[in-house]
Scaffold this motif. Structure first.
Motif, PDB file in Angstrom:
ATOM      1  N   VAL A 149      23.995  30.181  11.479  1.00  0.00           N
ATOM      2  CA  VAL A 149      22.637  30.283  11.998  1.00  0.00           C
ATOM      3  C   VAL A 149      21.878  28.984  11.759  1.00  0.00           C
ATOM      4  CG1 VAL A 149      20.458  31.517  11.773  1.00  0.00           C
ATOM      5  CG2 VAL A 149      22.601  32.780  11.766  1.00  0.00           C
ATOM      6  N   LEU A 150      22.098  28.370  10.602  1.00  0.00           N
ATOM      7  CA  LEU A 150      21.440  27.108  10.304  1.00  0.00           C
ATOM      8  C   LEU A 150      21.826  26.046  11.322  1.00  0.00           C
ATOM      9  CD1 LEU A 150      19.655  25.478   8.412  1.00  0.00           C
ATOM     10  CD2 LEU A 150      21.670  24.991   7.035  1.00  0.00           C
ATOM     11  N   CYS A 151      23.090  26.041  11.726  1.00  0.00           N
ATOM     12  CA  CYS A 151      23.539  25.077  12.732  1.00  0.00           C
ATOM     13  C   CYS A 151      22.831  25.300  14.061  1.00  0.00           C
ATOM     14  CB  CYS A 151      25.059  25.165  12.912  1.00  0.00           C
ATOM     15  SG  CYS A 151      25.967  24.536  11.490  1.00  0.00           S
ATOM     16  N   LEU A 152      22.565  26.543  14.372  1.00  0.00           N
ATOM     17  CA  LEU A 152      21.860  26.830  15.624  1.00  0.00           C
ATOM     18  C   LEU A 152      20.403  26.406  15.514  1.00  0.00           C
ATOM     19  CD1 LEU A 152      23.287  30.323  16.531  1.00  0.00           C
ATOM     20  CD2 LEU A 152      23.833  28.135  17.577  1.00  0.00           C
ATOM     21  N   GLY A 153      19.710  26.957  14.517  1.00  0.00           N
ATOM     22  CA  GLY A 153      18.342  26.578  14.190  1.00  0.00           C
ATOM     23  C   GLY A 153      17.398  26.454  15.365  1.00  0.00           C
ATOM     24  N   ILE A 154      17.537  27.303  16.324  1.00  0.00           N
ATOM     25  CA  ILE A 154      16.747  27.188  17.538  1.00  0.00           C
ATOM     26  C   ILE A 154      15.830  28.396  17.654  1.00  0.00           C
ATOM     27  CG2 ILE A 154      16.859  27.110  20.060  1.00  0.00           C
ATOM     28  CD1 ILE A 154      19.695  25.963  19.710  1.00  0.00           C
ATOM     29  N   ILE A 155      14.625  28.127  18.018  1.00  0.00           N
ATOM     30  CA  ILE A 155      13.722  29.231  18.326  1.00  0.00           C
ATOM     31  C   ILE A 155      13.500  29.212  19.828  1.00  0.00           C
ATOM     32  CG2 ILE A 155      11.412  30.173  18.023  1.00  0.00           C
ATOM     33  CD1 ILE A 155      11.357  28.843  15.301  1.00  0.00           C
ATOM     34  N   THR A 156      13.904  30.299  20.444  1.00  0.00           N
ATOM     35  CA  THR A 156      13.778  30.398  21.882  1.00  0.00           C
ATOM     36  C   THR A 156      12.813  31.517  22.224  1.00  0.00           C
ATOM     37  OG1 THR A 156      16.088  29.757  22.081  1.00  0.00           O
ATOM     38  CG2 THR A 156      15.063  30.730  24.021  1.00  0.00           C
ATOM     39  N   VAL A 157      11.918  31.213  23.059  1.00  0.00           N
ATOM     40  CA  VAL A 157      10.995  32.250  23.507  1.00  0.00           C
ATOM     41  C   VAL A 157      11.126  32.353  25.018  1.00  0.00           C
ATOM     42  CG1 VAL A 157       8.601  32.988  23.649  1.00  0.00           C
ATOM     43  CG2 VAL A 157       9.411  31.765  21.624  1.00  0.00           C
ATOM     44  N   THR A 162       9.948  41.507  28.521  1.00  0.00           N
ATOM     45  CA  THR A 162      10.060  40.166  27.977  1.00  0.00           C
ATOM     46  C   THR A 162      10.881  40.227  26.700  1.00  0.00           C
ATOM     47  OG1 THR A 162       7.879  39.624  28.824  1.00  0.00           O
ATOM     48  CG2 THR A 162       8.730  38.227  27.086  1.00  0.00           C
ATOM     49  N   GLU A 163      11.751  39.251  26.508  1.00  0.00           N
ATOM     50  CA  GLU A 163      12.489  39.163  25.257  1.00  0.00           C
ATOM     51  C   GLU A 163      12.062  37.897  24.525  1.00  0.00           C
ATOM     52  OE1 GLU A 163      16.813  40.214  23.829  1.00  0.00           O
ATOM     53  OE2 GLU A 163      16.857  38.406  25.071  1.00  0.00           O
ATOM     54  N   ILE A 164      11.689  38.058  23.277  1.00  0.00           N
ATOM     55  CA  ILE A 164      11.353  36.937  22.420  1.00  0.00           C
ATOM     56  C   ILE A 164      12.455  36.846  21.383  1.00  0.00           C
ATOM     57  CG2 ILE A 164       9.696  36.025  20.757  1.00  0.00           C
ATOM     58  CD1 ILE A 164       7.538  37.627  22.300  1.00  0.00           C
ATOM     59  N   VAL A 165      13.100  35.683  21.302  1.00  0.00           N
ATOM     60  CA  VAL A 165      14.222  35.487  20.392  1.00  0.00           C
ATOM     61  C   VAL A 165      13.822  34.490  19.312  1.00  0.00           C
ATOM     62  CG1 VAL A 165      16.626  34.775  20.179  1.00  0.00           C
ATOM     63  CG2 VAL A 165      15.857  35.929  22.258  1.00  0.00           C
ATOM     64  N   ILE A 166      14.037  34.882  18.064  1.00  0.00           N
ATOM     65  CA  ILE A 166      13.780  33.998  16.930  1.00  0.00           C
ATOM     66  C   ILE A 166      15.105  33.840  16.199  1.00  0.00           C
ATOM     67  CG2 ILE A 166      12.492  33.684  14.789  1.00  0.00           C
ATOM     68  CD1 ILE A 166      10.411  35.677  16.076  1.00  0.00           C
ATOM     69  N   GLU A 167      15.602  32.603  16.131  1.00  0.00           N
ATOM     70  CA  GLU A 167      16.878  32.323  15.484  1.00  0.00           C
ATOM     71  C   GLU A 167      16.673  31.273  14.414  1.00  0.00           C
ATOM     72  OE1 GLU A 167      18.837  31.058  19.181  1.00  0.00           O
ATOM     73  OE2 GLU A 167      20.346  32.567  18.698  1.00  0.00           O
ATOM     74  N   GLY A 168      17.289  31.472  13.258  1.00  0.00           N
ATOM     75  CA  GLY A 168      17.211  30.441  12.240  1.00  0.00           C
ATOM     76  C   GLY A 168      17.305  30.981  10.840  1.00  0.00           C
ATOM     77  N   VAL A 169      16.984  30.107   9.890  1.00  0.00           N
ATOM     78  CA  VAL A 169      17.035  30.427   8.474  1.00  0.00           C
ATOM     79  C   VAL A 169      15.692  30.085   7.845  1.00  0.00           C
ATOM     80  CG1 VAL A 169      18.158  29.877   6.279  1.00  0.00           C
ATOM     81  CG2 VAL A 169      19.521  29.964   8.369  1.00  0.00           C
ATOM     82  N   ILE A 193      11.639  42.067  20.616  1.00  0.00           N
ATOM     83  CA  ILE A 193      11.671  40.947  19.686  1.00  0.00           C
ATOM     84  C   ILE A 193      13.038  40.972  19.010  1.00  0.00           C
ATOM     85  CG2 ILE A 193      10.520  39.774  17.776  1.00  0.00           C
ATOM     86  CD1 ILE A 193       8.548  40.536  20.096  1.00  0.00           C
ATOM     87  N   ARG A 194      13.817  39.893  19.188  1.00  0.00           N
ATOM     88  CA  ARG A 194      15.154  39.812  18.593  1.00  0.00           C
ATOM     89  C   ARG A 194      15.141  38.717  17.534  1.00  0.00           C
ATOM     90  NH1 ARG A 194      20.122  37.385  20.872  1.00  0.00           N
ATOM     91  NH2 ARG A 194      18.843  37.000  22.690  1.00  0.00           N
ATOM     92  N   ILE A 195      15.527  39.103  16.308  1.00  0.00           N
ATOM     93  CA  ILE A 195      15.574  38.160  15.192  1.00  0.00           C
ATOM     94  C   ILE A 195      17.025  38.003  14.780  1.00  0.00           C
ATOM     95  CG2 ILE A 195      14.871  37.740  12.801  1.00  0.00           C
ATOM     96  CD1 ILE A 195      12.709  40.089  14.539  1.00  0.00           C
ATOM     97  N   GLU A 196      17.498  36.758  14.785  1.00  0.00           N
ATOM     98  CA  GLU A 196      18.870  36.461  14.387  1.00  0.00           C
ATOM     99  C   GLU A 196      18.826  35.410  13.297  1.00  0.00           C
ATOM    100  OE1 GLU A 196      20.879  35.159  17.889  1.00  0.00           O
ATOM    101  OE2 GLU A 196      20.882  37.153  18.785  1.00  0.00           O
ATOM    102  N   GLY A 197      19.428  35.699  12.151  1.00  0.00           N
ATOM    103  CA  GLY A 197      19.453  34.695  11.105  1.00  0.00           C
ATOM    104  C   GLY A 197      19.347  35.283   9.719  1.00  0.00           C
ATOM    105  N   THR A 198      18.877  34.437   8.794  1.00  0.00           N
ATOM    106  CA  THR A 198      18.850  34.779   7.388  1.00  0.00           C
ATOM    107  C   THR A 198      17.510  34.405   6.768  1.00  0.00           C
ATOM    108  OG1 THR A 198      21.221  34.344   7.267  1.00  0.00           O
ATOM    109  CG2 THR A 198      20.040  34.379   5.188  1.00  0.00           C
TER     110      THR A 198
END
Length: 130
Positions: free
Chosen positions: A10-18, A39-46, A60-65
């Motif tokens: 997830v850290l490698c991705l580190g992208i916040i996409t809205v 609407t889908e709001i995606v939050i990715e990261g650490v 709202i989709r949260i991916e990460g740690t």
């Protein structure tokens, strides 16, 4: 080891996409209002701390740690994939969690029967009405 691999990925991705879409589409020809696609709001990261304002149609989709997300307003769904995320939401219809040690605190639900729809896979995940 698995937690570290997830966190590193997830850290490698580190992208916040809205991803956003318009709320309503108005057809003036016959005076009808058609609801737009959700609407889908995606939050990715650490380690992200973020506040999201929802208007009722979002997922709202949260991916990460170790993310701390506060959602104000009403949303259709909260979906979490990851480890040790904490989400607080005002109003939600559906909550799904995949992972370990995630927590979702919600104030109310707008479902017809007054019960939030839940799906949980993993260990030490917790959904609490506050």
């Amino acid at each position: 080891m698995k937690k570290r691999m997830i966190a590193l990925s997830v850290l490698c991705l580190g992208i916040i996409t809205v991803a956003t879409a318009s709320e309503l589409i108005s057809n003036k020809k016959n005076n009808t209002i058609t609801q737009a696609q959700p609407t889908e709001i995606v939050i990715e990261g650490v380690g992200i701390s973020q506040k999201v304002e929802a208007t009722g149609n979002e997922t709202i989709r949260i991916e990460g740690t170790n993310n701390k997300i506060t959602i104000t307003g009403s949303c259709n769904a909260v979906k979490i994939e990851g480890v040790d995320n904490v989400v607080t939401v005002d109003d939600v219809k559906s909550i799904s969690i995949e992972g370990t040690g995630n927590k979702v605190n919600y104030k109310k639900t707008s479902t017809a029967d007054g019960k939030v729809i839940t799906a949980v896979a993993g260990v030490n995940n917790k959904i609490t009405k506050i």
